[in-house]
Scaffold this active site. Structure first.
Site, PDB file in Angstrom:
ATOM      1  N   CYS A 349      25.775  -5.604   5.251  1.00  0.00           N
ATOM      2  CA  CYS A 349      24.699  -6.550   4.925  1.00  0.00           C
ATOM      3  C   CYS A 349      24.428  -7.559   6.036  1.00  0.00           C
ATOM      4  CB  CYS A 349      25.043  -7.335   3.669  1.00  0.00           C
ATOM      5  SG  CYS A 349      25.560  -6.358   2.275  1.00  0.00           S
TER       6      CYS A 349
HETATM    7  O1  KQY Z   1      24.242  -8.013   0.316  1.00  0.00           O
HETATM    8  C1  KQY Z   1      23.261  -8.408   0.866  1.00  0.00           C
HETATM    9  N1  KQY Z   1      22.521  -7.574   1.524  1.00  0.00           N
HETATM   10  C2  KQY Z   1      22.827  -9.795   0.812  1.00  0.00           C
HETATM   11  C3  KQY Z   1      23.516 -10.613  -0.177  1.00  0.00           C
HETATM   12  C4  KQY Z   1      22.873 -11.950  -0.273  1.00  0.00           C
HETATM   13  C5  KQY Z   1      23.650 -12.888  -1.014  1.00  0.00           C
HETATM   14  C6  KQY Z   1      23.108 -14.276  -0.971  1.00  0.00           C
HETATM   15  N2  KQY Z   1      24.061 -15.166  -1.541  1.00  0.00           N
END
Ligand code: KQY
Length: 358
Positions: A349
């Site tokens: 992520c």
């Molecule tokens: O997992 C993701 N791609 C983003 C997670 C965002 C979390 C914001 N607190």
């Protein structure tokens, strides 16, 4: 549109020019002013920088911290952001085999005013275009369509994986039908077949991003987050994914080989960790005991390595062994990633690969 001009989204295991990350800073996402998260990001960045270029975007006020904590061969550029999820806010790059272009999707913090995770998100929403400009690459303006990079995976051979929970939810593109969304993905990314899983990892605040539950490791092969514990709500979700994957040939008609990637025991945030997080609009962002969406599937494939989350769990080694068997030509590097997980995502992520270009 990319498909019409010969540009397609390559697989992550294809050769990269480099990788983009964003230096963490948000005090309601990352504990203790993001200090622990920065140390984890720095370990990851060093590991990626061994085999490809790395660009790290840092806010003006965090530039010195990033520059001091990161190796000399990493480029640090000043860029404002709302948080640090490069997978979701950097461009999705497409290639024609010689050059690359970036797709600038709309970003609304995983659900906008419906169920988004923060407000405002306008700095994040500007990053894709800024990064294309920085790289001197053309961009496609697709800001009318809300999409995060973490919600799609491709095999580079015409197949795309995603989840209904995320792409068909009310927080992204509620006025579009499933067919319209498919058309958008096919035309922008050059894919021919979309495999829709129903749901992502249990309690994932992204509304079930694919990159936490299932990923291509080669054409015709995927890993799927798995548990044998039938009392865990994740069991039913993963079993449903397995059924769909086993019954869905890819764009080239291949039956997918599905490798079960065993999850860690449920990971829950502690009271002490919650104490290290600032409130958002007067409310805590997490509560002690809350289950976090921990999954080994959230790895990043660099040119020389596969870099995998580690949670201090008995299944840490098992995840690395599976990856070693699937990527015999790459080093497998584990990064302790609890301090990234607390922010709500993991290694995949916070990274966005830039495909190789000449
Ligand atoms: O997992 C993701 N791609 C983003 C997670 C965002 C979390 C914001 N607190």
């Amino acid at each position: 549109m990319p498909a019409d001009d010969g540009f397609i989204m390559p697989a992550e295991y294809d050769r990269h020019y480099g990788c983009i990350l964003i230096w963490p800073h948000r005090r309601d996402s990352w504990q203790n002013g993001a200090y622990a998260a920065r140390k984890a990001f720095a370990k990851l960045i060093e590991a990626i920088s061994r085999s490809e270029k790395v660009i790290v975007c840092a806010r003006y006020e965090d530039y010195d911290s990033a520059r001091e904590m990161l190796p000399e061969n990493v480029r640090v550029v000043e860029m404002s952001s709302d948080d640090s999820w490069a997978r979701d806010v950097a461009p999705t790059f497409v290639t024609n085999g010689h050059d690359i272009r970036g797709i600038d999707w709309g970003f609304n913090a995983w659900g906008g005013l419906y169920d988004g995770l923060y407000f405002p998100w306008d700095k994040d929403n500007r990053m894709a275009r800024k990064l294309c400009d920085l790289l001197d690459k053309d961009s496609y303006d697709k800001r009318s369509f809300i999409l995060e990079g973490g919600s799609i995976h491709t095999d580079g051979e015409g197949t795309l994986l995603t989840t209904e929970e995320c792409l068909l939810g009310q927080g992204r593109n509620p006025s579009m039908t499933k067919e319209e969304i498919e058309e958008m993905l096919c035309s922008c990314l050059g894919v021919k077949k979309i495999i829709w899983l129903k749901r992502g990892i249990y309690h994932d605040e992204t509304n079930g991003h694919i990159d936490n539950i299932c990923a291509f490791t080669a054409p015709g092969e995927v890993v799927l987050a798995w548990t044998d514990d039938k009392s865990d709500p994740q069991y039913e979700i993963s079993a449903e994914c397995l059924d769909i994957l086993e019954g869905s040939p890819d764009a080239r008609g291949r039956k997918l080989r599905v490798h079960k990637m065993y999850l860690p025991e449920p990971v829950c945030i502690t009271e002490e960790e919650c104490d290290g997080l600032d409130n958002m609009n007067g409310e805590p962002t997490r509560i002690p005991g809350e289950r976090l969406a921990a999954s080994y599937v959230n790895f990043y494939i660099s040119n020389g390595a596969v870099i995998c989350p580690q949670f201090g769990d008995k299944n840490d080694g098992r995840a690395k062994e599976l990856l070693a068997s699937l990527f015999p030509d790459r080093q497998i590097i584990g990064i302790p990633s609890r301090d990234i997980l607390i922010g709500g995502g993991n290694i995949h992520c916070i990274t966005q690969q830039i495909p190789f270009f000449e």
